[in-house]
Design an enzyme around this catalytic site. Structure first.
Site, short mmCIF file in Angstrom:
data_model
loop_
_atom_site.label_atom_id
_atom_site.label_comp_id
_atom_site.label_asym_id
_atom_site.label_seq_id
_atom_site.Cartn_x
_atom_site.Cartn_y
_atom_site.Cartn_z
N HIS A 1 1.04 -1.15 -0.21
CA HIS A 1 0.29 0.20 -0.18
C HIS A 1 0.80 1.02 0.45
O HIS A 1 1.71 1.53 0.50
CB HIS A 1 -0.92 0.09 0.88
CG HIS A 1 -2.27 0.83 1.32
ND1 HIS A 1 -1.98 1.98 1.53
CD2 HIS A 1 -3.08 1.02 0.79
CE1 HIS A 1 -2.95 2.93 0.83
NE2 HIS A 1 -3.76 2.26 0.95
N ARG B 1 -3.30 1.09 -3.80
CA ARG B 1 -2.74 -0.21 -3.80
C ARG B 1 -3.65 -1.14 -5.46
O ARG B 1 -4.54 -0.07 -6.15
CB ARG B 1 -3.12 -0.89 -3.15
CG ARG B 1 -4.99 -0.36 -2.29
CD ARG B 1 -4.86 -1.27 -1.03
NE ARG B 1 -6.34 -0.70 -0.37
CZ ARG B 1 -6.75 -1.64 0.50
NH1 ARG B 1 -6.69 -3.07 0.29
NH2 ARG B 1 -8.22 -1.00 0.52
N LYS C 1 -7.30 -0.50 -6.84
CA LYS C 1 -7.95 0.37 -6.01
C LYS C 1 -8.53 1.86 -6.99
O LYS C 1 -8.43 1.83 -7.75
CB LYS C 1 -7.40 0.54 -4.57
CG LYS C 1 -7.46 -0.46 -3.52
CD LYS C 1 -9.08 -0.81 -3.43
CE LYS C 1 -9.72 0.25 -3.11
NZ LYS C 1 -9.89 -0.61 -1.36
N ASP D 1 -6.86 8.88 -5.77
CA ASP D 1 -7.27 9.11 -4.82
C ASP D 1 -6.64 9.85 -4.12
O ASP D 1 -4.73 9.97 -4.08
CB ASP D 1 -6.88 8.50 -3.40
CG ASP D 1 -7.18 9.06 -1.88
OD1 ASP D 1 -6.94 10.00 -1.74
OD2 ASP D 1 -7.78 8.08 -1.19
N CYS E 1 -5.02 12.01 -2.13
CA CYS E 1 -3.67 11.79 -0.77
C CYS E 1 -2.62 11.53 -0.94
O CYS E 1 -1.30 11.01 -0.55
CB CYS E 1 -5.04 11.17 0.59
SG CYS E 1 -5.24 9.25 0.02
N TYR E 2 -2.32 9.74 -1.88
CA TYR E 2 -1.68 9.44 -2.73
C TYR E 2 -0.65 9.84 -3.79
O TYR E 2 0.51 9.80 -3.72
CB TYR E 2 -2.00 8.15 -3.29
CG TYR E 2 -2.95 7.18 -2.59
CD1 TYR E 2 -2.68 6.49 -0.84
CD2 TYR E 2 -4.39 7.02 -2.27
CE1 TYR E 2 -2.94 5.77 -0.55
CE2 TYR E 2 -4.95 5.96 -2.25
CZ TYR E 2 -4.32 5.57 -1.12
OH TYR E 2 -4.92 4.71 -0.02
N ASP F 1 -10.52 13.78 -1.98
CA ASP F 1 -9.86 12.14 -2.33
C ASP F 1 -10.20 12.16 -4.07
O ASP F 1 -9.29 11.96 -4.95
CB ASP F 1 -10.54 11.65 -1.97
CG ASP F 1 -10.63 9.83 -2.43
OD1 ASP F 1 -10.50 10.07 -3.34
OD2 ASP F 1 -11.58 9.29 -1.67
N ASP G 1 -10.83 17.32 3.38
CA ASP G 1 -10.45 17.03 5.08
C ASP G 1 -9.21 17.69 5.10
O ASP G 1 -8.28 18.18 4.38
CB ASP G 1 -11.01 16.42 5.90
CG ASP G 1 -10.77 15.07 4.79
OD1 ASP G 1 -9.36 15.03 4.28
OD2 ASP G 1 -10.97 13.80 3.73
N HIS H 1 -6.63 14.83 3.33
CA HIS H 1 -6.51 15.15 1.83
C HIS H 1 -5.79 16.53 1.44
O HIS H 1 -5.25 16.83 0.71
CB HIS H 1 -7.44 14.73 1.74
CG HIS H 1 -8.11 13.02 1.26
ND1 HIS H 1 -8.67 13.10 2.08
CD2 HIS H 1 -7.67 12.71 0.80
CE1 HIS H 1 -8.92 11.61 1.99
NE2 HIS H 1 -8.38 10.99 0.92
C1 FPP Z 1 -6.26 2.16 3.50
O1 FPP Z 1 -7.76 2.70 3.15
C2 FPP Z 1 -5.56 3.33 3.94
C3 FPP Z 1 -4.55 1.95 4.02
C4 FPP Z 1 -4.74 0.57 4.83
C5 FPP Z 1 -2.71 3.06 4.57
C6 FPP Z 1 -3.36 3.75 5.86
C7 FPP Z 1 -2.07 4.17 6.62
C8 FPP Z 1 -1.80 5.41 6.44
C9 FPP Z 1 -2.41 7.02 5.48
C10 FPP Z 1 -0.33 5.83 6.63
C11 FPP Z 1 0.20 6.87 8.18
C12 FPP Z 1 1.34 7.21 7.95
C13 FPP Z 1 1.81 7.57 9.31
C14 FPP Z 1 2.70 8.06 9.03
C15 FPP Z 1 0.97 7.63 10.58
P1 FPP Z 1 -8.75 2.10 2.62
O2 FPP Z 1 -9.14 1.06 2.26
O3 FPP Z 1 -10.30 3.45 2.74
O4 FPP Z 1 -8.47 3.29 0.78
P2 FPP Z 1 -7.60 2.37 -0.99
O5 FPP Z 1 -9.37 2.31 -1.28
O6 FPP Z 1 -7.01 3.40 -1.08
O7 FPP Z 1 -7.06 1.67 -0.56
ZN ZN Z 2 -7.43 9.04 0.61
#
Ligand code: FPP
Ligand code: ZN
Length: 499
Positions: free
Chosen positions: A310, A358, A361, A364, A366-367, A409, A416, A419
């Site tokens: 991820h 990932r 998916k 978004d 934030c990535y 996103d 928020d 993001h």
């Molecule tokens: C999946 O969310 C998101 C994660 C599995 C990881 C979240 C982790 C962080 C943001 C890292 C935090 C960092 C620090 C430094 C503490 P989702 O399933 O809603 O999103 P997706 O569909 O985009 O994978």
């Molecule tokens: Zn996001």
């Protein structure tokens, strides 16, 4: 049968604006005859026609498309992958539907933002700053469950504001006071007064104090207690837990090293660290191998061995290794770089231009940071970066800016702090170059000094889609703090004798 023509096809002749879903009755639905006459506008190809129920949204004709919009449409068409896998799956359906929501923002300007000279929405600096400032104020009672995330709320706003060029010195005193209350007596920070310490809250607290800077903020940190707290997190297998007795994951490895490095803490484990009983003597023991065990068959990094790769965890892993030593040495030692680069490169979505986190998916905003931020680190190790910076800049400016301020996103989502912060950081990664320079003197000391050997190397020199008004500030590629702030913090603590 009622049909809807895809917006892309209809854009050829008209600009369309999505209207609110009608409270349907068959009398209000567009007549089948009117709709079928529009079919004649369509190029051959059933993929441009979707069957819809009578209750689906309709589009309003809002005029002829502009030259800039036509250019965006042509661009999108040129980067659209012409092959679609069969059969349709839940993932491919979600992907297709998400793109239909995003497309109008990449083709046109549904928010009616002022445009830059490339025909993209300008960075809405004032609106975003107002949004982030409001996030530093009071919250209504329904936000009570977010109490433990208070350090994050502060960090996201402070980081976002500084990258937008805002002066945040007015918050210094308040931020220092807030974190004095959230400091746990035995070390680390919780979400607020009396809350148990957690490494994520500790990371966000230390970064926030680094951003506001100044003696009072630095001195408010109990570094000796912090060293003991981190000693409790270090595990016999080399990793770190997020809290005493909590989960061990790669966030812990990154957050732990960020705090050790910024505060210039000793690398030796405190005498009371449980990992000492297992033969470990320093915070770095077995750490590289532990991060390495998080690399998956796909090439990305996961939260912990055996989990799914991820983007957010990949950043944590690469940044952790980049604190341990020069990326050119630590990354190839612990990571299969060709596989990592392949996985990172596949995270950039076409035609959207933004990143997903990932496989299979959705894109978004934030990535833009979690993966966008990996590139500088990977590039420092390999000399190569395989990403399309203008495409990511396009996604952020066109699709991730919320009408009333704040970033999102994807279109249709609410803004928020999280993001907003990470879209803005992503825009910074797109716009600025950083290089790791062995010759740089670093902050001075030899302990975890690799993060201080980075230097800025001007702006991205390729095709740009942003004007001077759309440029945000430089951020440190490892700490995600304003350029210079982390170094100042470290220098302050290097100048002190002991704790
Ligand atoms: C999946 O969310 C998101 C994660 C599995 C990881 C979240 C982790 C962080 C943001 C890292 C935090 C960092 C620090 C430094 C503490 P989702 O399933 O809603 O999103 P997706 O569909 O985009 O994978
Ligand atoms: Zn996001």
């Amino acid at each position: 049968m009622p049909v809807r023509v895809s917006l892309r096809a209809r854009h050829r002749n008209m600009r369309m604006k999505k209207m609110a879903a009608p409270k349907s009755s068959s009398a209000e639905a567009p007549s089948a005859e009117a709709l079928s006459s529009r079919l004649e506008e369509l190029p051959v190809g059933s993929d441009r026609i979707e069957e819809l129920s009578d209750t689906e949204n309709e589009y309003e004709d809002i005029g002829t498309i502009t030259q800039a919009e036509q250019a965006h449409i042509d661009y999108l068409e040129s980067v659209t992958i012409p092959i679609r896998d069969e059969p349709e799956t839940e993932s491919s359906k979600a992907q297709r539907e998400a793109f239909e929501d995003i497309r109008p923002f990449l083709e046109g300007n549904p928010n009616d933002f002022p445009l830059n000279i490339f025909g993209l929405p300008k960075l809405q600096r004032e609106k975003h700053a107002a949004f982030l400032k409001s996030a530093l104020g009071d919250y209504p009672s329904k936000f009570a469950p977010m109490d433990a995330a208070r350090p994050w709320l502060l960090y996201w706003s402070l980081q976002g504001l500084t990258a937008l060029g805002c002066d945040i010195s007015e918050y210094r005193e308040q931020v220092t006071h807030t974190f004095s209350m959230a400091a746990y007596p035995t070390g680390g920070y919780g979400g607020g007064y009396g809350q148990y310490p957690h490494l994520a809250a500790t990371y966000a607290a230390v970064l926030s104090l680094t951003i506001v800077g100044g003696t009072d903020a630095y001195e408010s940190i109990n570094r000796r207690a912090m060293w003991h707290f981190l000693g409790q997190m270090k595990q016999p297998d080399g990793g770190f837990t997020m809290a005493p007795g909590g989960e061990e994951d790669i966030r812990g490895a990154y957050c732990g090293l960020v705090v050790l490095s910024l505060l210039n803490l000793p690398l030796s484990l405190p005498p009371d660290a449980p990992a000492r009983k297992h033969g470990l003597t320093t915070f770095l023991d077995k750490l590289g191998a532990w991060v390495s065990s998080c690399q998956t068959f796909e090439g990305g990094l996961s939260a912990a061995p055996g989990n799914e790769a991820h983007g957010a965890y990949a950043f944590c892993g690469l940044a952790c290794l980049s604190i341990m030593g020069p990326p050119k040495a630590t990354l190839p030692k612990h990571i299969d770089l060709p596989r990592l680069i392949h996985w990172m490169s596949y995270r950039q979505c076409a035609p959207e231009g933004g990143y997903n986190g990932r496989t299979n998916k959705l894109v978004d905003g934030c990535y833009s940071h979690w993966i966008g931020g990996c590139w500088a680190l990977a590039e420092a190790a390999t000399g190569r970066a395989l990403w399309n910076r203008p495409a990511l800049g396009r996604y952020i400016l066109a699709a991730a800016q919320f009408e009333d301020g704040g970033l999102v996103d994807k279109p249709g989502k609410r803004p928020d702090g999280y993001h907003s912060c990470y879209n803005i950081a992503g825009l910074s990664h797109v716009q600025h170059n950083y290089v790791y320079d062995e010759a740089e003197s670093g902050a001075g000391s030899v302990l975890l000094d690799a993060p201080w050997r980075w230097k800025t190397q001007g702006r991205y020199q390729g095709d740009v889609l942003w004007g001077e008004d759309d440029v945000v500030g430089q951020v440190h590629p490892i700490f995600v703090t304003p350029w210079g702030a982390a170094e100042e913090c470290r220098k302050y603590f290097e100048a002190k004798e002991g704790f």
